[in-house]
Design a protein around this motif. Structure first.
Motif, PDB file in Angstrom:
ATOM      1  N   ALA A  31       0.839  -1.203   0.000  1.00 50.25           N
ATOM      2  CA  ALA A  31       0.000   0.000   0.000  1.00 50.25           C
ATOM      3  C   ALA A  31       0.875   1.255   0.000  1.00 50.25           C
ATOM      4  O   ALA A  31       1.881   1.329   0.711  1.00 50.25           O
ATOM      5  CB  ALA A  31      -0.897  -0.004   1.223  1.00 50.25           C
ATOM      6  N   TYR A  35      -4.484   1.441   4.418  1.00 49.91           N
ATOM      7  CA  TYR A  35      -5.759   1.038   5.035  1.00 49.91           C
ATOM      8  C   TYR A  35      -5.448   0.666   6.483  1.00 49.91           C
ATOM      9  O   TYR A  35      -4.674  -0.256   6.744  1.00 49.91           O
ATOM     10  CB  TYR A  35      -6.312  -0.145   4.225  1.00 49.91           C
ATOM     11  CG  TYR A  35      -7.074  -1.218   4.967  1.00 49.91           C
ATOM     12  CD1 TYR A  35      -8.253  -0.935   5.675  1.00 49.91           C
ATOM     13  CD2 TYR A  35      -6.640  -2.545   4.915  1.00 49.91           C
ATOM     14  CE1 TYR A  35      -8.956  -1.956   6.318  1.00 49.91           C
ATOM     15  CE2 TYR A  35      -7.340  -3.570   5.545  1.00 49.91           C
ATOM     16  CZ  TYR A  35      -8.492  -3.275   6.254  1.00 49.91           C
ATOM     17  OH  TYR A  35      -9.172  -4.274   6.879  1.00 49.91           O
ATOM     18  N   TRP A  36      -5.983   1.408   7.420  1.00 47.67           N
ATOM     19  CA  TRP A  36      -5.756   1.094   8.845  1.00 47.67           C
ATOM     20  C   TRP A  36      -6.988   1.586   9.601  1.00 47.67           C
ATOM     21  O   TRP A  36      -7.123   2.774   9.854  1.00 47.67           O
ATOM     22  CB  TRP A  36      -4.468   1.755   9.336  1.00 47.67           C
ATOM     23  CG  TRP A  36      -3.935   1.192  10.622  1.00 47.67           C
ATOM     24  CD1 TRP A  36      -3.811   1.842  11.816  1.00 47.67           C
ATOM     25  CD2 TRP A  36      -3.447  -0.137  10.836  1.00 47.67           C
ATOM     26  NE1 TRP A  36      -3.280   0.989  12.755  1.00 47.67           N
ATOM     27  CE2 TRP A  36      -3.046  -0.233  12.186  1.00 47.67           C
ATOM     28  CE3 TRP A  36      -3.309  -1.276  10.015  1.00 47.67           C
ATOM     29  CZ2 TRP A  36      -2.523  -1.401  12.730  1.00 47.67           C
ATOM     30  CZ3 TRP A  36      -2.786  -2.438  10.556  1.00 47.67           C
ATOM     31  CH2 TRP A  36      -2.399  -2.483  11.898  1.00 47.67           C
ATOM     32  N   LYS A  38     -11.196  -0.221  10.202  1.00 39.27           N
ATOM     33  CA  LYS A  38     -12.290  -0.776   9.396  1.00 39.27           C
ATOM     34  C   LYS A  38     -13.536  -0.935  10.256  1.00 39.27           C
ATOM     35  O   LYS A  38     -13.474  -0.885  11.484  1.00 39.27           O
ATOM     36  CB  LYS A  38     -11.890  -2.151   8.837  1.00 39.27           C
ATOM     37  CG  LYS A  38     -11.568  -3.192   9.905  1.00 39.27           C
ATOM     38  CD  LYS A  38     -11.248  -4.555   9.297  1.00 39.27           C
ATOM     39  CE  LYS A  38     -10.641  -5.497  10.309  1.00 39.27           C
ATOM     40  NZ  LYS A  38     -10.288  -6.804   9.778  1.00 39.27           N
ATOM     41  N   GLN A  42     -15.672  -5.918   7.188  1.00 39.36           N
ATOM     42  CA  GLN A  42     -14.453  -5.658   6.420  1.00 39.36           C
ATOM     43  C   GLN A  42     -14.606  -4.450   5.492  1.00 39.36           C
ATOM     44  O   GLN A  42     -14.258  -4.543   4.313  1.00 39.36           O
ATOM     45  CB  GLN A  42     -14.098  -6.889   5.582  1.00 39.36           C
ATOM     46  CG  GLN A  42     -13.750  -8.102   6.406  1.00 39.36           C
ATOM     47  CD  GLN A  42     -12.318  -8.034   6.876  1.00 39.36           C
ATOM     48  OE1 GLN A  42     -12.035  -7.618   7.992  1.00 39.36           O
ATOM     49  NE2 GLN A  42     -11.393  -8.432   6.042  1.00 39.36           N
ATOM     50  N   GLY A 162     -12.036 -12.020   3.337  1.00 37.90           N
ATOM     51  CA  GLY A 162     -10.987 -12.800   4.018  1.00 37.90           C
ATOM     52  C   GLY A 162      -9.980 -11.883   4.696  1.00 37.90           C
ATOM     53  O   GLY A 162      -9.636 -12.056   5.860  1.00 37.90           O
ATOM     54  N   SER A 163      -9.505 -10.894   3.973  1.00 37.59           N
ATOM     55  CA  SER A 163      -8.544  -9.922   4.502  1.00 37.59           C
ATOM     56  C   SER A 163      -8.690  -8.656   3.668  1.00 37.59           C
ATOM     57  O   SER A 163      -8.690  -8.734   2.432  1.00 37.59           O
ATOM     58  CB  SER A 163      -7.128 -10.487   4.364  1.00 37.59           C
ATOM     59  OG  SER A 163      -6.196  -9.537   4.813  1.00 37.59           O
ATOM     60  N   ARG A 168      -7.071  -5.830  -2.935  1.00 32.73           N
ATOM     61  CA  ARG A 168      -6.156  -5.163  -3.872  1.00 32.73           C
ATOM     62  C   ARG A 168      -5.173  -6.135  -4.517  1.00 32.73           C
ATOM     63  O   ARG A 168      -4.227  -5.705  -5.169  1.00 32.73           O
ATOM     64  CB  ARG A 168      -5.395  -4.039  -3.148  1.00 32.73           C
ATOM     65  CG  ARG A 168      -6.269  -2.942  -2.510  1.00 32.73           C
ATOM     66  CD  ARG A 168      -5.369  -1.806  -1.986  1.00 32.73           C
ATOM     67  NE  ARG A 168      -4.282  -2.380  -1.208  1.00 32.73           N
ATOM     68  CZ  ARG A 168      -4.051  -2.172   0.079  1.00 32.73           C
ATOM     69  NH1 ARG A 168      -4.797  -1.319   0.760  1.00 32.73           N
ATOM     70  NH2 ARG A 168      -3.055  -2.781   0.693  1.00 32.73           N
ATOM     71  N   SER A 221      -2.515  -7.502  12.537  1.00 37.80           N
ATOM     72  CA  SER A 221      -3.212  -6.399  11.858  1.00 37.80           C
ATOM     73  C   SER A 221      -4.637  -6.274  12.372  1.00 37.80           C
ATOM     74  O   SER A 221      -5.132  -5.161  12.565  1.00 37.80           O
ATOM     75  CB  SER A 221      -3.262  -6.627  10.355  1.00 37.80           C
ATOM     76  OG  SER A 221      -2.007  -6.456   9.810  1.00 37.80           O
ATOM     77  N   HIS A 225      -6.123  -2.863  13.660  1.00 36.85           N
ATOM     78  CA  HIS A 225      -7.291  -2.186  13.065  1.00 36.85           C
ATOM     79  C   HIS A 225      -8.313  -1.845  14.157  1.00 36.85           C
ATOM     80  O   HIS A 225      -8.882  -0.763  14.172  1.00 36.85           O
ATOM     81  CB  HIS A 225      -7.979  -3.096  12.042  1.00 36.85           C
ATOM     82  CG  HIS A 225      -7.284  -3.172  10.724  1.00 36.85           C
ATOM     83  ND1 HIS A 225      -7.256  -2.123   9.845  1.00 36.85           N
ATOM     84  CD2 HIS A 225      -6.605  -4.173  10.122  1.00 36.85           C
ATOM     85  CE1 HIS A 225      -6.591  -2.478   8.758  1.00 36.85           C
ATOM     86  NE2 HIS A 225      -6.174  -3.718   8.902  1.00 36.85           N
ATOM     87  N   LEU A 271       1.083   5.662   9.544  1.00 38.96           N
ATOM     88  CA  LEU A 271       0.562   4.347   9.933  1.00 38.96           C
ATOM     89  C   LEU A 271       1.173   3.924  11.270  1.00 38.96           C
ATOM     90  O   LEU A 271       0.477   3.522  12.204  1.00 38.96           O
ATOM     91  CB  LEU A 271       0.900   3.315   8.836  1.00 38.96           C
ATOM     92  CG  LEU A 271       0.703   1.845   9.187  1.00 38.96           C
ATOM     93  CD1 LEU A 271      -0.783   1.515   9.275  1.00 38.96           C
ATOM     94  CD2 LEU A 271       1.374   0.937   8.139  1.00 38.96           C
TER      95      LEU A 271
HETATM   96  C1  DP6 Z   1      -0.763  -1.979   7.235  1.00 40.55           C
HETATM   97  O1  DP6 Z   1      -5.534  -6.416   5.237  1.00 40.55           O
HETATM   98  O2  DP6 Z   1      -3.852  -7.410   6.825  1.00 40.55           O
HETATM   99  O3  DP6 Z   1      -0.797  -3.544   5.466  1.00 40.55           O
HETATM  100  O4  DP6 Z   1      -8.393  -6.775   6.918  1.00 40.55           O
HETATM  101  O5  DP6 Z   1      -7.699  -7.437   9.225  1.00 40.55           O
HETATM  102  O6  DP6 Z   1      -6.958  -8.794   7.237  1.00 40.55           O
HETATM  103  P1  DP6 Z   1      -7.340  -7.428   7.781  1.00 40.55           P
HETATM  104  O7  DP6 Z   1      -6.030  -6.532   7.704  1.00 40.55           O
HETATM  105  P2  DP6 Z   1      -4.922  -6.416   6.593  1.00 40.55           P
HETATM  106  O8  DP6 Z   1      -4.353  -4.947   6.913  1.00 40.55           O
HETATM  107  C2  DP6 Z   1      -3.346  -4.407   6.134  1.00 40.55           C
HETATM  108  C3  DP6 Z   1      -2.811  -3.204   6.763  1.00 40.55           C
HETATM  109  C4  DP6 Z   1      -1.594  -2.593   6.127  1.00 40.55           C
HETATM  110  C5  DP6 Z   1      -1.964  -1.451   5.191  1.00 40.55           C
HETATM  111  C6  DP6 Z   1      -2.508  -1.814   3.834  1.00 40.55           C
HETATM  112  O9  DP6 Z   1      -2.177  -2.868   3.281  1.00 40.55           O
HETATM  113  O10 DP6 Z   1      -3.255  -0.962   3.309  1.00 40.55           O
END
Ligand code: DP6
Length: 358
Positions: A31, A35-36, A38, A42, A162-163, A168, A221, A225, A271
């Motif tokens: 990224a 994304y931090w 939610k 999800q 799932g995640s 992405r 993570s 979150h 972050l």
């Molecule tokens: C810091 O996608 O691993 O990499 O939705 O709980 O599975 P979950 O979390 P995850 O979070 C990724 C966070 C990050 C920033 C990003 O990839 O945007």
């Protein structure tokens, strides 16, 4: 506007095959806007954008056999791995509303990563994306009329369940996830390819991943979150991320490398600032993470190259640089940075173009 309803499988008259097997290779992503934070189920608190990677991927085969007991067997690198089952089971439970036919099958999942298992590189994005694509291949077998666009959009939608970041990991080279006023068709439900023409400065961009710490993270993570709920700076942060995405969108089109560096490094540090200011607070960076950052800043000042860094939720450093500067940057990395890596391990990666069926 696409809604959850659009992803519910409805073609009930189609016959289900007795057996089917599909293999997909899905990439990891890094990224640039993070994304931090939610909400359920999800859904991201802000829009994010990532470079799809090439060398780091998960390859997964799912063998479906029609059966009344829908059990799952998981093999990781040829070894049966029962510890992976709960995560996959949870994924199946979350997606079965949208792909109800999967409950008629027992599944053998065979998966492996191109990167070492304990490298500190999260395999959840590539892993969930590969699994989601196998589910979509089964849907396509049952209902061959679905379009290619729908196939990949729904794969991203399922992967997200799932995640989050897995949304992405379907397409490339740049994917936006999360509704954003300046990105056409962007959605909280799935990732969407960056819709604008990207300046050549960002073509074949490199990402050398420095493996500073290969151990398991102290804070996952998912926990991180959750700590954004009631975080004193959360609302500001979500606004800032969306603003940064608008800025980065322009930068990607104009080729402004200096602004790219400014936005991307600020996102990485913000972050981690969110982690430092969570309650309970935590630190995922290690002393060598900071050593590397300082060295990158010094080298950039001395050489006027466009090398920069980003971080994910861990101690590893992603070193980003343009194709045109790869020789000088590679030399610098090998001579000055890999000494900070655990056992001098690092991975040379670059921007990739998305998942492939094998
Ligand atoms: C810091 O996608 O691993 O990499 O939705 O709980 O599975 P979950 O979390 P995850 O979070 C990724 C966070 C990050 C920033 C990003 O990839 O945007």
């Amino acid at each position: 506007m696409t809604t959850e309803q659009d992803f519910i499988f409805t073609a009930s008259e189609n016959t289900l095959p007795e057996n089917a097997s599909f293999t997909w290779k899905a990439p990891s992503n890094i990224a640039l806007i993070k994304y931090w934070g939610k909400s359920k189920p999800q859904l991201p608190k802000n829009a994010s954008i990532s470079f799809t990677l090439d060398a780091c991927y998960t390859q997964t085969t799912v063998e479906f056999t029609k059966s009344t007991n829908a059990d799952i067997t998981v093999y990781f690198e040829e070894q049966q791995k029962d510890d992976f089952k709960p995560k996959i089971q949870q994924f199946i439970n979350r997606i079965k509303e949208y792909v109800p036919f999967i409950t008629e099958y027992s599944m053998i999942v065979r998966t492996r990563n191109s990167f070492p298992h304990s490298s500190g590189i999260a395999s959840s994005a590539s892993g969930m994306a590969a699994l989601a694509l196998c589910m979509m291949s089964l849907e396509k077998t049952i209902n061959p009329t679905i379009s290619e666009d729908y196939f990949f959009q729904k794969a991203s939608f399922l992967a997200r369940l799932g995640s989050g970041s897995a949304a992405r990991s379907i397409e490339g080279p740049l994917v936006v996830w999360g509704t954003h006023p300046e990105i056409k068709n962007s959605s909280d439900l799935f990732g969407e390819k960056f819709p604008h023409k990207v300046h050549e400065n960002f073509h074949n961009f490199h990402d050398t991943i420095l493996l500073v710490d290969k151990g398991e993270k102290q804070v996952s993570s998912t926990v991180g979150h959750n700590l954004m709920h009631n975080h004193p700076f959360a609302e500001q942060r979500f606004k800032q991320a969306n603003k940064n995405l608008a800025k980065l969108s322009k930068v990607l089109q104009t080729g402004d490398l200096k602004s790219f560096i400014h936005i991307v490094e600020s996102e990485a540090l913000t972050l981690h600032a969110m982690m430092l200011t969570s309650d309970p607070y935590f630190i995922l960076m290690k002393p060598n993470t900071l050593e590397i950052i300082q060295k990158i800043w010094k080298f950039r000042a001395e050489t006027e190259t466009n090398i920069c860094f980003t971080l994910d939720a861990g101690a590893n450093v992603h070193v980003l640089y343009p194709e045109k500067e790869k020789e000088i940057c590679n030399k610098f990395i090998v001579n000055e940075l890999i000494k900070y890596c655990q056992n001098q391990h690092y991975i040379c990666d670059m921007v990739g173009f998305g998942a492939k069926q094998i």
